[in-house]
Design a protein around this motif. Structure first.
Motif, short mmCIF file in Angstrom:
data_model
loop_
_atom_site.label_atom_id
_atom_site.label_comp_id
_atom_site.label_asym_id
_atom_site.label_seq_id
_atom_site.Cartn_x
_atom_site.Cartn_y
_atom_site.Cartn_z
N PRO A 162 0.83 -1.21 0.00
CA PRO A 162 0.00 0.00 0.00
C PRO A 162 0.86 1.25 0.00
O PRO A 162 2.06 1.21 0.25
N SER A 163 0.20 2.34 -0.26
CA SER A 163 0.84 3.65 -0.28
C SER A 163 1.43 3.99 1.09
O SER A 163 0.80 3.76 2.11
N PRO A 164 2.65 4.51 1.12
CA PRO A 164 3.22 4.91 2.42
C PRO A 164 2.46 6.09 2.99
O PRO A 164 1.99 6.95 2.24
N ALA A 165 2.37 6.15 4.29
CA ALA A 165 1.75 7.32 4.91
C ALA A 165 2.72 8.49 4.80
O ALA A 165 3.93 8.30 4.80
N GLY A 166 2.22 9.67 4.71
CA GLY A 166 3.11 10.82 4.61
C GLY A 166 2.30 12.05 4.35
O GLY A 166 1.25 11.98 3.74
N GLU A 167 2.80 13.16 4.83
CA GLU A 167 2.03 14.38 4.69
C GLU A 167 2.34 15.07 3.36
O GLU A 167 1.48 15.66 2.74
N THR A 168 3.60 15.00 2.93
CA THR A 168 3.96 15.73 1.72
C THR A 168 4.13 14.77 0.56
O THR A 168 4.58 13.64 0.73
N LEU A 169 3.80 15.26 -0.63
CA LEU A 169 3.99 14.46 -1.83
C LEU A 169 5.46 14.12 -1.99
O LEU A 169 5.81 13.00 -2.36
N GLY A 170 6.33 15.08 -1.69
CA GLY A 170 7.77 14.84 -1.82
C GLY A 170 8.21 13.66 -0.97
O GLY A 170 8.94 12.79 -1.43
N GLY A 171 7.71 13.62 0.26
CA GLY A 171 8.09 12.54 1.16
C GLY A 171 7.57 11.19 0.67
O GLY A 171 8.29 10.20 0.64
N VAL A 172 6.30 11.19 0.26
CA VAL A 172 5.69 9.96 -0.24
C VAL A 172 6.40 9.48 -1.50
O VAL A 172 6.68 8.30 -1.68
N ALA A 173 6.71 10.44 -2.39
CA ALA A 173 7.36 10.09 -3.65
C ALA A 173 8.74 9.47 -3.39
O ALA A 173 9.12 8.49 -4.01
N ARG A 174 9.45 10.07 -2.43
CA ARG A 174 10.78 9.55 -2.12
C ARG A 174 10.69 8.12 -1.63
O ARG A 174 11.43 7.24 -2.08
N LYS A 175 9.74 7.87 -0.72
CA LYS A 175 9.59 6.52 -0.19
C LYS A 175 9.21 5.53 -1.29
O LYS A 175 9.67 4.40 -1.31
N THR A 176 8.34 5.96 -2.19
CA THR A 176 7.93 5.07 -3.27
C THR A 176 9.10 4.76 -4.20
O THR A 176 9.30 3.63 -4.62
N ARG A 177 9.88 5.80 -4.50
CA ARG A 177 11.05 5.59 -5.36
C ARG A 177 12.05 4.64 -4.69
O ARG A 177 12.66 3.79 -5.36
N GLU A 178 12.22 4.78 -3.41
CA GLU A 178 13.13 3.89 -2.72
C GLU A 178 12.58 2.47 -2.65
O GLU A 178 13.33 1.50 -2.78
N ALA A 179 11.25 2.36 -2.53
CA ALA A 179 10.63 1.03 -2.56
C ALA A 179 10.84 0.37 -3.92
O ALA A 179 11.04 -0.85 -4.02
N ILE A 180 10.82 1.18 -4.98
CA ILE A 180 11.09 0.64 -6.33
C ILE A 180 12.48 0.01 -6.37
O ILE A 180 12.66 -1.12 -6.84
N LEU A 181 13.45 0.73 -5.85
CA LEU A 181 14.83 0.21 -5.84
C LEU A 181 14.90 -1.13 -5.10
O LEU A 181 15.55 -2.07 -5.57
N LEU A 182 14.24 -1.20 -3.96
CA LEU A 182 14.28 -2.42 -3.16
C LEU A 182 13.58 -3.58 -3.88
O LEU A 182 14.07 -4.70 -3.87
N CYS A 183 12.45 -3.29 -4.53
CA CYS A 183 11.75 -4.33 -5.30
C CYS A 183 12.63 -4.82 -6.45
O CYS A 183 12.64 -6.01 -6.78
N GLU A 184 13.35 -3.90 -7.06
CA GLU A 184 14.24 -4.31 -8.15
C GLU A 184 15.35 -5.21 -7.64
O GLU A 184 15.69 -6.22 -8.28
N ALA A 185 15.90 -4.84 -6.49
CA ALA A 185 16.96 -5.67 -5.91
C ALA A 185 16.41 -7.05 -5.53
O ALA A 185 17.13 -8.05 -5.57
#
Lengths: 336, 336
Positions: A133-156
């Motif tokens: 699910p979507s990470p909790a977060g107040e700012t789009l920037g924060g949420v986007a960063r977490k999602t991008r980092e989750a992408i890296l981890l899924c790729e690994a």
């Protein structure tokens, strides 16, 4: 003699696996290690910071091997059913599929858009799928960063396709567009304007437009809509894509059109790999995130200063009432 | 005895009229006072700063009485001829018309897009028209600010319509869209894709689309294009405008369609005045410029720091080569 083993706190700390241990398991495709890694990245607790950073550093060399799909469309367009159908299709072709979501408006109480996993019944049961699910977060920037980092981890962790879902009503589409290789816009035919009312600029980001629910009584309207969208896309984006943007009909419910869309994605991937545009797009995305992060942090630091917090509303009011010009007002705030 | 009057420099200084003197003449519609005022606003010389600031402060209470038109289209679409035809038409209706340009890419050597005033032969001769070339400037932010300040001065000088021209190939359209009440996009029918290749997102900003050069052999293609654009606009902007975006045919050269467009502008003006959307648009534009100016200045200050200048290229390269993540890189630069 050390009595450290009698201290429950230290004992707990020692039980927590190291980033190396988690990463090793993750690389072998261990889903619970992946979940633990993503939780670490999403955590705001300061003791998780080093853990997350070390994980990402280890993941970086293994990143970039998946194909990243962005999927947007207003609520009701059938994103979940579409993602499930496409995901199952890709798994049947032998791929591993991860589904992430980005939705800064969601909160724990409202539930994230992927929170209700029962909407992807089949996919959630597959051992080759991972749904987060979507990470909790107040700012789009924060949420986007977490999602991008989750992408890296899924790729690994060896996922071949990563789908990032967003709801087409905010700034989050730009974020998803800036972290994916292929951006799909889902639309409905024959629906009222309300359901079509996607935000400005979204259509121009699309690499493909999908007219969903093109079944039963909707079929005729869907064919008509396809023609109209194809014309519109030609007028909007005559030259900006090296690859022509196509409009596809689809019924996520009846599983129709999914194979054609999967082929289109494969064809785009091959094309953009061969001519270097995929690498170019990813490179410019990396630089976009570098500068976006810097700018977000500069703004955050400025607007959270107490002098600014105390005076900004009053100065904004003066600007709106034409007491001072916008430029003067900026000068004043910047000199505080 | 003071010998100051023998000092040519001090003599020159005393001859320079005060901002009050210039503003008084400007208010009476004195064109050379208006030019002098705009030159003061555009000046980078520090001695002109107070002069410009005082002028703008005096102009502010008289601002907002004009209707501001943004006009964009790629080179070759016939913007100058269109502006001349529309300007002459508005003057015949009894209005005063100012034409400004925003084009950050222009420089003195290349000449600004309105530098060649002979392209607006009739308009330039009219006593009810004022044409001002694009200000020189390196950054779009700087140019945009100067243009916005020139708008205020033209309004104080009693101009009823202010047309701001931009060439549709950069970020300048967003700037012009954010300082005007009605944004016209000029297009060609029957031209190759090259001429249609306007930047992404521009069409979605348009309040009206004009198909120019709809004359002679082009007429049939123009009618077809109108239909296609109308469909496309309906698909892009189903709900985002309270006022429906129309597509008009026009021949700037043969002066056809100009009256219809002028009527459309008048109708939009009345409509947006009555329902409050004009005020709302202008208010949000003011706040946009306030925050845009702050953000531009924060970025400027950050990126011009010597530590950043010295290391940014190397760090960008590491990001593109996936040696470090974009977020890590941002952290590093921000901690310099």
């Amino acid at each position: 003699m050390s009595l450290e083993h009698l201290n429950p706190k230290s004992w707990q700390r020692r039980k927590k696996p190291s980033s190396q241990e988690v990463f090793e398991k993750l690389r072998k495709g261990d889903i619970s290690a992946l979940s633990r890694a993503i939780t670490g990245v999403e955590s705001k607790a300061s003791e998780d910071y080093a853990f997350a950073k070390a994980l990402l550093q280890q993941a970086l060399p293994f990143s970039g091997n998946s194909f990243r799909l962005g999927i947007t469309g207003v609520p009701g367009v059938g994103k979940s059913t579409f993602i499930e159908s496409l995901g199952i299709h890709l798994i049947k072709l032998g791929f591993k599929v991860a589904v992430l979501a980005i939705d800064p408006s969601s909160s724990v109480s409202k539930g994230s858009i992927l929170g209700d996993k029962t909407r992807m019944e089949q996919l959630v049961k597959s051992e080759f799928a991972y749904i987060r699910p979507s990470p909790a977060g107040e700012t789009l920037g924060g949420v986007a960063r977490k999602t991008r980092e989750a992408i890296l981890l899924c790729e690994a962790a060896g996922f071949d396709f990563i789908m990032v879902e967003t709801v087409g009503v905010g700034q989050s589409e730009t974020a998803v567009h800036s972290m994916t290789d292929f951006f799909l816009l889902l639309k409905l035919a024959g629906a009222g304007d309300d359901l079509q009312g996607i935000k400005r600029g979204i259509m121009e980001m699309a690499d493909a437009v999908i007219i969903n629910k093109a079944d039963g009584d909707n079929k005729k309207a869907a064919l008509h809509a396809r023609r109209e969208f194809q014309n519109a896309l030609h007028l909007i984006n005559p030259k900006s894509h090296q690859y022509p943007v196509k409009v596809h009909l689809c019924s996520g419910l009846h599983n129709e059109g999914i194979e054609e869309i999967a082929q289109e994605i494969a064809s785009f991937r091959q094309h953009s790999n061969q001519n270097g545009s995929l690498l170019e797009r990813r490179n410019s995305q990396e630089l976009y995130w570098l500068h976006q992060t810097i700018e977000d942090r500069l703004k955050e630091a400025f607007y959270s200063r107490s002098e600014i917090v105390n005076q900004i509303k009053e100065i904004e009011t003066s600007v709106v009432n034409r007491k001072i010009s916008a430029f003067d007002a900026a000068d004043r705030l910047l000199s505080l």
